[in-house]
Design a protein around this motif. Structure first.
Motif, PDB file in Angstrom:
ATOM      1  N   ASP A  64       8.534 -10.102  -3.362  1.00 23.84           N
ATOM      2  CA  ASP A  64       7.295  -9.965  -2.591  1.00 23.84           C
ATOM      3  C   ASP A  64       6.586  -8.638  -2.925  1.00 23.84           C
ATOM      4  O   ASP A  64       7.153  -7.554  -2.794  1.00 23.84           O
ATOM      5  N   LYS A  65       5.329  -8.772  -3.314  1.00 24.36           N
ATOM      6  CA  LYS A  65       4.548  -7.609  -3.773  1.00 24.36           C
ATOM      7  C   LYS A  65       4.306  -6.632  -2.623  1.00 24.36           C
ATOM      8  O   LYS A  65       4.434  -5.420  -2.799  1.00 24.36           O
ATOM      9  N   SER A  66       3.964  -7.145  -1.447  1.00 25.32           N
ATOM     10  CA  SER A  66       3.680  -6.267  -0.301  1.00 25.32           C
ATOM     11  C   SER A  66       4.931  -5.493   0.096  1.00 25.32           C
ATOM     12  O   SER A  66       4.875  -4.278   0.343  1.00 25.32           O
TER      13      SER A  66
ATOM     14  N   GLN B 236     -13.928   2.790   2.446  1.00 27.95           N
ATOM     15  CA  GLN B 236     -14.372   3.501   3.652  1.00 27.95           C
ATOM     16  C   GLN B 236     -13.470   3.149   4.836  1.00 27.95           C
ATOM     17  O   GLN B 236     -13.229   3.966   5.723  1.00 27.95           O
ATOM     18  N   ARG B 237     -12.924   1.939   4.802  1.00 28.53           N
ATOM     19  CA  ARG B 237     -12.066   1.495   5.904  1.00 28.53           C
ATOM     20  C   ARG B 237     -10.792   2.329   6.042  1.00 28.53           C
ATOM     21  O   ARG B 237     -10.198   2.354   7.112  1.00 28.53           O
ATOM     22  N   VAL B 238     -10.350   3.007   4.957  1.00 25.55           N
ATOM     23  CA  VAL B 238      -9.247   3.970   5.133  1.00 25.55           C
ATOM     24  C   VAL B 238      -9.774   5.393   5.273  1.00 25.55           C
ATOM     25  O   VAL B 238      -9.182   6.223   5.958  1.00 25.55           O
TER      26      VAL B 238
ATOM     27  N   VAL C 173     -11.522  -4.338  11.248  1.00 30.02           N
ATOM     28  CA  VAL C 173     -11.057  -5.573  10.589  1.00 30.02           C
ATOM     29  C   VAL C 173      -9.535  -5.605  10.607  1.00 30.02           C
ATOM     30  O   VAL C 173      -8.888  -4.555  10.584  1.00 30.02           O
ATOM     31  N   ALA C 174      -8.976  -6.830  10.636  1.00 25.72           N
ATOM     32  CA  ALA C 174      -7.520  -6.962  10.531  1.00 25.72           C
ATOM     33  C   ALA C 174      -7.166  -6.689   9.078  1.00 25.72           C
ATOM     34  O   ALA C 174      -7.662  -7.366   8.182  1.00 25.72           O
ATOM     35  N   SER C 175      -6.359  -5.690   8.831  1.00 25.51           N
ATOM     36  CA  SER C 175      -5.960  -5.372   7.458  1.00 25.51           C
ATOM     37  C   SER C 175      -4.642  -4.624   7.476  1.00 25.51           C
ATOM     38  O   SER C 175      -4.541  -3.534   8.038  1.00 25.51           O
TER      39      SER C 175
ATOM     40  N   SER D 181      -2.001  -8.562  11.387  1.00 24.15           N
ATOM     41  CA  SER D 181      -1.820  -8.701   9.943  1.00 24.15           C
ATOM     42  C   SER D 181      -0.340  -8.522   9.622  1.00 24.15           C
ATOM     43  O   SER D 181       0.469  -8.217  10.501  1.00 24.15           O
ATOM     44  N   ARG D 182       0.017  -8.662   8.350  1.00 20.67           N
ATOM     45  CA  ARG D 182       1.438  -8.600   7.967  1.00 20.67           C
ATOM     46  C   ARG D 182       2.080  -7.310   8.466  1.00 20.67           C
ATOM     47  O   ARG D 182       1.450  -6.236   8.443  1.00 20.67           O
ATOM     48  N   ASP D 183       3.344  -7.431   8.906  1.00 22.61           N
ATOM     49  CA  ASP D 183       3.977  -6.296   9.600  1.00 22.61           C
ATOM     50  C   ASP D 183       5.111  -5.655   8.798  1.00 22.61           C
ATOM     51  O   ASP D 183       6.035  -5.095   9.363  1.00 22.61           O
TER      52      ASP D 183
ATOM     53  N   THR E 116      -2.898 -15.991   6.338  1.00 25.46           N
ATOM     54  CA  THR E 116      -3.095 -16.881   5.189  1.00 25.46           C
ATOM     55  C   THR E 116      -3.896 -16.192   4.089  1.00 25.46           C
ATOM     56  O   THR E 116      -4.180 -16.791   3.065  1.00 25.46           O
ATOM     57  N   ILE E 117      -4.242 -14.917   4.300  1.00 24.72           N
ATOM     58  CA  ILE E 117      -5.356 -14.296   3.580  1.00 24.72           C
ATOM     59  C   ILE E 117      -5.280 -14.438   2.049  1.00 24.72           C
ATOM     60  O   ILE E 117      -6.294 -14.690   1.409  1.00 24.72           O
ATOM     61  N   ASP E 118      -4.091 -14.314   1.456  1.00 23.67           N
ATOM     62  CA  ASP E 118      -4.020 -14.375  -0.010  1.00 23.67           C
ATOM     63  C   ASP E 118      -3.908 -15.799  -0.549  1.00 23.67           C
ATOM     64  O   ASP E 118      -3.954 -16.003  -1.766  1.00 23.67           O
TER      65      ASP E 118
ATOM     66  N   HIS F 113      -5.924 -12.347 -10.512  1.00 26.23           N
ATOM     67  CA  HIS F 113      -4.667 -13.074 -10.743  1.00 26.23           C
ATOM     68  C   HIS F 113      -4.554 -14.345  -9.911  1.00 26.23           C
ATOM     69  O   HIS F 113      -4.137 -15.393 -10.416  1.00 26.23           O
ATOM     70  N   ARG F 114      -4.962 -14.275  -8.629  1.00 25.02           N
ATOM     71  CA  ARG F 114      -4.768 -15.468  -7.785  1.00 25.02           C
ATOM     72  C   ARG F 114      -5.784 -16.565  -8.110  1.00 25.02           C
ATOM     73  O   ARG F 114      -5.488 -17.748  -7.975  1.00 25.02           O
ATOM     74  N   VAL F 115      -6.959 -16.176  -8.553  1.00 24.90           N
ATOM     75  CA  VAL F 115      -7.941 -17.170  -8.985  1.00 24.90           C
ATOM     76  C   VAL F 115      -7.426 -17.855 -10.251  1.00 24.90           C
ATOM     77  O   VAL F 115      -7.468 -19.090 -10.383  1.00 24.90           O
TER      78      VAL F 115
HETATM   79  C1  S3P Z   1      -1.723  -6.557   1.646  1.00 22.36           C
HETATM   80  C2  S3P Z   1      -2.636  -6.828   2.623  1.00 22.36           C
HETATM   81  C3  S3P Z   1      -3.764  -7.761   2.445  1.00 22.36           C
HETATM   82  C4  S3P Z   1      -3.543  -8.686   1.258  1.00 22.36           C
HETATM   83  C5  S3P Z   1      -3.060  -7.939   0.056  1.00 22.36           C
HETATM   84  C6  S3P Z   1      -1.750  -7.237   0.340  1.00 22.36           C
HETATM   85  C7  S3P Z   1      -0.657  -5.575   1.924  1.00 22.36           C
HETATM   86  O1  S3P Z   1      -4.951  -7.019   2.231  1.00 22.36           O
HETATM   87  O2  S3P Z   1      -4.723  -9.368   0.944  1.00 22.36           O
HETATM   88  O3  S3P Z   1      -2.878  -8.804  -1.057  1.00 22.36           O
HETATM   89  O4  S3P Z   1       0.349  -5.546   1.176  1.00 22.36           O
HETATM   90  O5  S3P Z   1      -0.787  -4.839   2.896  1.00 22.36           O
HETATM   91  P1  S3P Z   1      -5.853  -6.466   3.448  1.00 22.36           P
HETATM   92  O6  S3P Z   1      -5.072  -5.454   4.170  1.00 22.36           O
HETATM   93  O7  S3P Z   1      -7.054  -5.864   2.786  1.00 22.36           O
HETATM   94  O8  S3P Z   1      -6.202  -7.660   4.267  1.00 22.36           O
END
Ligand code: S3P
Length: 435
Positions: free
Chosen positions: A20-22, A124-126, A164-166, A192-194, A312-314, A386-388
């Motif tokens: 898993d990349k994240s 800007q969001r960070v 935004v949820a990120s 968002s992912r935890d 589901t974002i990716d 890559h995902r496209v």
């Molecule tokens: C990620 C968060 C998501 C996702 C990205 C990986 C992460 O982005 O689209 O591929 O590892 O935190 P956002 O935080 O911009 O939604």
């Protein structure tokens, strides 16, 4: 240039996908700032994760490989030194945003840059929350775009409502919060992912999670550990959809992470009628892991509403392909965020599917796909995303005359070996193999 021939046979096999990349980015970051020797199993060989590894090497952290593991000798925040050169984040938004959170609290000035795609993505969001915490961050012409120059230093905790949820923004704030004086608390509009929160706890720290809010205290000492990275559900998704839409197919993807903040695509595909089973449920390094079995069937179009976005974002590009091959209409809404990914994924997937003869209506925050017609032979552009590229490759299997794409090298960002694995499930030669 890459050609994908249509498949005449169902897909079969047992496969594994890269780590898993994240989780990989976070494992490298936390191992580098913790105290002691951490070992990381199954870090993906994708370019994005390697950028984060290189960034910490640039900051003087001792990182090396021993057969299939990565070893990191961490020595706390203060051991990170000023990188001599600009840190190159390549194509990786996660690397740039999470590193911004790390560097915001370091007492030196550093520069982060990336490839042309990353230079167009919103930073800007960070910059906003990290500046409120006390970092000084300059972006290109003050427009919130990379390259970023970060003058880090003493930070103070903040209470922040994220617009935004990120997970990337959340993680940047938490990484800065761990270095700040006092308490940092944040709230997201959608969870968002935890992985960052889980990783803080895994490395012996504390992060209090209550629904959509997270609280961390600064000054916590983190300790080294072993991290086992599960297979990436976002990479597995290409094979899940490929098997789900080709009748007679049967694929098992082994060792896939199914964190509930990441499993939206499974729910969507099941609602479309996909036959998906979870086998061998277990927990590894705090993350739920399963083997996923999927059998081919006829899918039906559905509405994928805004409530699915964060989980589901990716996976929207590959779900758009599932929609194109399903009977009836699939509507995707509430995902304007897709316009700020490695490409504008609403625009790039609309274009790609239209070239394949699919009727697609593009909207500001989504798309409507009228599925069920055979896909036509086509020549498509991946826009270096890559995902496209992988999504269109899967669509190519179901065309009547094959598909040609301009640039397929971008798959190495997250999934080196993707095309080999695809060939192996097409030729039925896969059995308990991993890449
Ligand atoms: C990620 C968060 C998501 C996702 C990205 C990986 C992460 O982005 O689209 O591929 O590892 O935190 P956002 O935080 O911009 O939604």
């Amino acid at each position: 240039m890459k050609r994908i021939e249509p498949t005449k046979r169902p897909l079969r096999g047992e496969i594994s996908v890269p780590g898993d990349k994240s989780i990989g980015h976070r494992a490298v970051i936390f191992a580098s700032i913790a105290h002691g020797r951490s070992t990381i199993f199954n870090l993906s060989g994708g370019e994005d994760n390697l950028r984060t590894v290189q960034a910490f090497k640039d900051m003087g952290v001792k990182i090396w490989s021993e057969s299939d593991l990565l070893c990191i000798d961490g020595n706390g925040w203060d051991s990170l030194s000023k990188p001599n050169e600009t840190v190159d984040c390549g194509n990786s938004g996660t690397a740039m945003r999470l590193l911004s959170g790390v560097l915001a609290g370091r007492p030196f000035t550093s520069r982060l840059d990336g490839d042309p795609s990353l230079r167009q993505r919103p930073m800007q969001r960070v910059i906003d929350p990290l500046s409120r915490m006390g970092a000084q961050i300059r972006s290109k012409e003050g427009k919130g775009l990379a390259p970023l120059e970060i003058q880090g230093g003493k930070l103070k905790g903040i209470d922040y409502r994220m617009p935004v949820a990120s997970a990337q923004v959340k993680s940047a704030i938490l990484l800065a919060g761990l270095q700040a004086d006092g308490i940092t608390s944040l709230e997201e509009p959608q969870s968002s992912r935890d992985h960052t929160e889980l990783m803080i706890k895994g490395f012996g720290g504390e992060a209090k999670v209550d629904g959509r809010s997270v609280v961390v205290a600064g000054g916590q000492k983190l300790s080294a550990r072993e991290v086992r990275i599960p297979g990436d559900i976002s990479s597995a998704a290409f094979f899940l959809v490929a098997a789900a839409v080709i009748p007679g197919s049967e694929i098992i993807v082994r060792d896939v992470g199914v964190n509930p903040t990441r499993d939206g695509a499974i729910e969507v595909l099941r609602r479309m009628g996909a036959k998906i089973e979870f086998l061998n449920r277990r927990i590894e390094t705090g993350e739920p892991v399963v083997d996923i079995k999927v059998c081919g069937s006829q899918l039906a179009g559905i509405d994928i509403g805004p409530e699915m976005a964060a989980r589901t974002i990716d996976e929207y590009p590959i779900l758009a392909v599932a929609g194109a091959l399903a009977e009836g209409t699939t509507t995707i809404s509430g995902v304007k965020e897709l316009r700020y990914k490695e490409s504008d994924r609403i625009a790039t997937m609309t274009e790609g599917l239209r070239h394949l003869g699919v009727e697609v209506e593009e909207r500001d925050d989504g798309m409507t796909i009228r599925g069920g017609k055979p896909l036509e032979a086509a020549s498509v552009k991946t826009y270096g995303d890559h995902r496209v590229a992988m999504s269109l490759a899967i669509a190519g299997l179901s065309t009547n005359g094959g598909l040609q794409m301009d640039d397929a090298g971008c798959v190495d960002t997250s999934f080196p070996g993707f095309f080999d694995l695809l060939n192996r499930v097409r030729s039925h030669s896969v059995s308990r193999e991993s890449i």
